[in-house]
Design a protein around this motif. Sequence first.
Motif, short mmCIF file in Angstrom:
data_model
loop_
_atom_site.label_atom_id
_atom_site.label_comp_id
_atom_site.label_asym_id
_atom_site.label_seq_id
_atom_site.Cartn_x
_atom_site.Cartn_y
_atom_site.Cartn_z
N SER A 1 0.43 -16.84 10.08
CA SER A 1 0.89 -16.30 11.36
C SER A 1 0.49 -14.84 11.51
N ALA A 2 0.51 -14.08 10.40
CA ALA A 2 0.06 -12.69 10.45
C ALA A 2 -1.42 -12.62 10.77
N ARG A 3 -2.20 -13.50 10.17
CA ARG A 3 -3.64 -13.53 10.43
C ARG A 3 -3.92 -13.89 11.90
N ALA A 4 -3.07 -14.74 12.48
CA ALA A 4 -3.25 -15.13 13.88
C ALA A 4 -2.64 -14.12 14.85
N SER A 5 -1.90 -13.14 14.32
CA SER A 5 -1.25 -12.11 15.14
C SER A 5 -0.23 -12.70 16.11
N VAL A 6 0.51 -13.70 15.63
CA VAL A 6 1.61 -14.27 16.40
C VAL A 6 2.82 -14.37 15.48
N SER A 7 3.99 -14.56 16.06
CA SER A 7 5.20 -14.65 15.25
C SER A 7 5.21 -15.96 14.46
N PRO A 8 5.86 -15.98 13.29
CA PRO A 8 5.96 -17.22 12.52
C PRO A 8 6.56 -18.37 13.32
N ALA A 9 7.58 -18.06 14.14
CA ALA A 9 8.23 -19.11 14.91
C ALA A 9 7.27 -19.71 15.93
N HIS A 10 6.53 -18.84 16.63
CA HIS A 10 5.56 -19.34 17.63
C HIS A 10 4.44 -20.10 16.95
N PHE A 11 3.94 -19.57 15.83
CA PHE A 11 2.88 -20.24 15.09
C PHE A 11 3.33 -21.63 14.66
N SER A 12 4.51 -21.71 14.06
CA SER A 12 5.01 -22.98 13.55
C SER A 12 5.18 -24.00 14.67
N ARG A 13 5.74 -23.55 15.79
CA ARG A 13 6.00 -24.45 16.92
C ARG A 13 4.68 -24.98 17.49
N LEU A 14 3.70 -24.10 17.70
CA LEU A 14 2.44 -24.53 18.32
C LEU A 14 1.60 -25.35 17.35
N PHE A 15 1.63 -25.00 16.07
CA PHE A 15 0.88 -25.77 15.08
C PHE A 15 1.39 -27.20 15.03
N LYS A 16 2.71 -27.36 15.02
CA LYS A 16 3.30 -28.70 14.99
C LYS A 16 2.99 -29.45 16.29
N GLN A 17 3.03 -28.74 17.41
CA GLN A 17 2.78 -29.39 18.70
C GLN A 17 1.34 -29.89 18.80
N LEU A 18 0.38 -29.11 18.29
CA LEU A 18 -1.03 -29.44 18.45
C LEU A 18 -1.57 -30.36 17.38
N THR A 19 -1.02 -30.29 16.17
CA THR A 19 -1.52 -31.13 15.08
C THR A 19 -0.58 -32.26 14.72
N GLY A 20 0.70 -32.14 15.11
CA GLY A 20 1.68 -33.16 14.76
C GLY A 20 2.31 -32.96 13.40
N MET A 21 1.85 -31.96 12.64
CA MET A 21 2.37 -31.72 11.30
C MET A 21 2.78 -30.27 11.17
N ASN A 22 3.71 -30.00 10.22
CA ASN A 22 4.00 -28.61 9.93
C ASN A 22 2.94 -28.07 8.96
#
Length: 287
Positions: free
Chosen positions: A206-227
């Motif tokens: 999430s730091a590498r993507a420059s987004v918050s961990p919560a936003h990263f986790s939510r969008l990653f799960k939404q787009l890939t289906g996995m945490n």
Amino acid sequence: MKPFRKQFDALPSFPFAIDYREKKNYRTELTDHLHDWYELVYVHSGSGAFFIDRSFDEMREGDLFAIPGNTIHRAFPDKVDPVTSTAVFFSPILIQQTPLGEPFSYLRCFEQAQARRRFKLNTTPALRLEIESVVDRMHDELEAGIPGFRHSVTLLLHGLLLAIHRETSSLPEARAGGDIAPGWMQDILLYIDDHYCENIGLAELSARASVSPAHFSRLFKQLTGMNVTAFIATKRMIRAKELLLASDDGVGAIAAACGFESLPHFHRLFKRIVGTTPSAYRREASS
């Protein structure tokens, strides 16, 4: 969520299956899954999105996807206009690779997709007609069960792979999936591909993507289906399967090389995802 290991109800002597003209439902579509078999997915109608390994693509009528074995993938059918598709599954041992004096492989479309990490193939009107005709005939042969039907289906599969190779080899690579995923997500998936055997996790990514961990986790799960944790563990598991077949290294050495700190955890996760122990997987593959 761990990826689902798709099961096939097929004879060992005829490793082939087809999901014929199935209408996908976003509620019932398989979670992220992987399997050793190769898979061709053809979209007859409808729309949706497809996540394969590290790529995001739209699904539209006439689209064709070539998915090699041991590749994480999941379809996301549109809620209003769900996809109707045919999926053809087969083990590569079903494919006759006879050189015949020329450099040709029936699995070329899969090999190129794997190398490019782009699994959507451009198609022509002629190829789309050929695909629809062949999958109809495959289905009819399997339904009728007339003696020789397995040989007929195998010949049809070889013909289909040949047609795909001829029609797509001269076409440009299919374009990426537009605005399905932000640019930083594509970059992160590339980074995971290069570092999944290392000690990486949500905080670093999430730091590498420059987004918050919560936003990263939510969008990653939404787009890939996995945490993130499950995705990285599955990438490691796929690599472990490759090393078990390609080397004589011990199971402990392979587990460590793939980033697993605990051998018991590696054993438990391998059996959960693959369905057998690492040693048994190696023995079964060698036999």
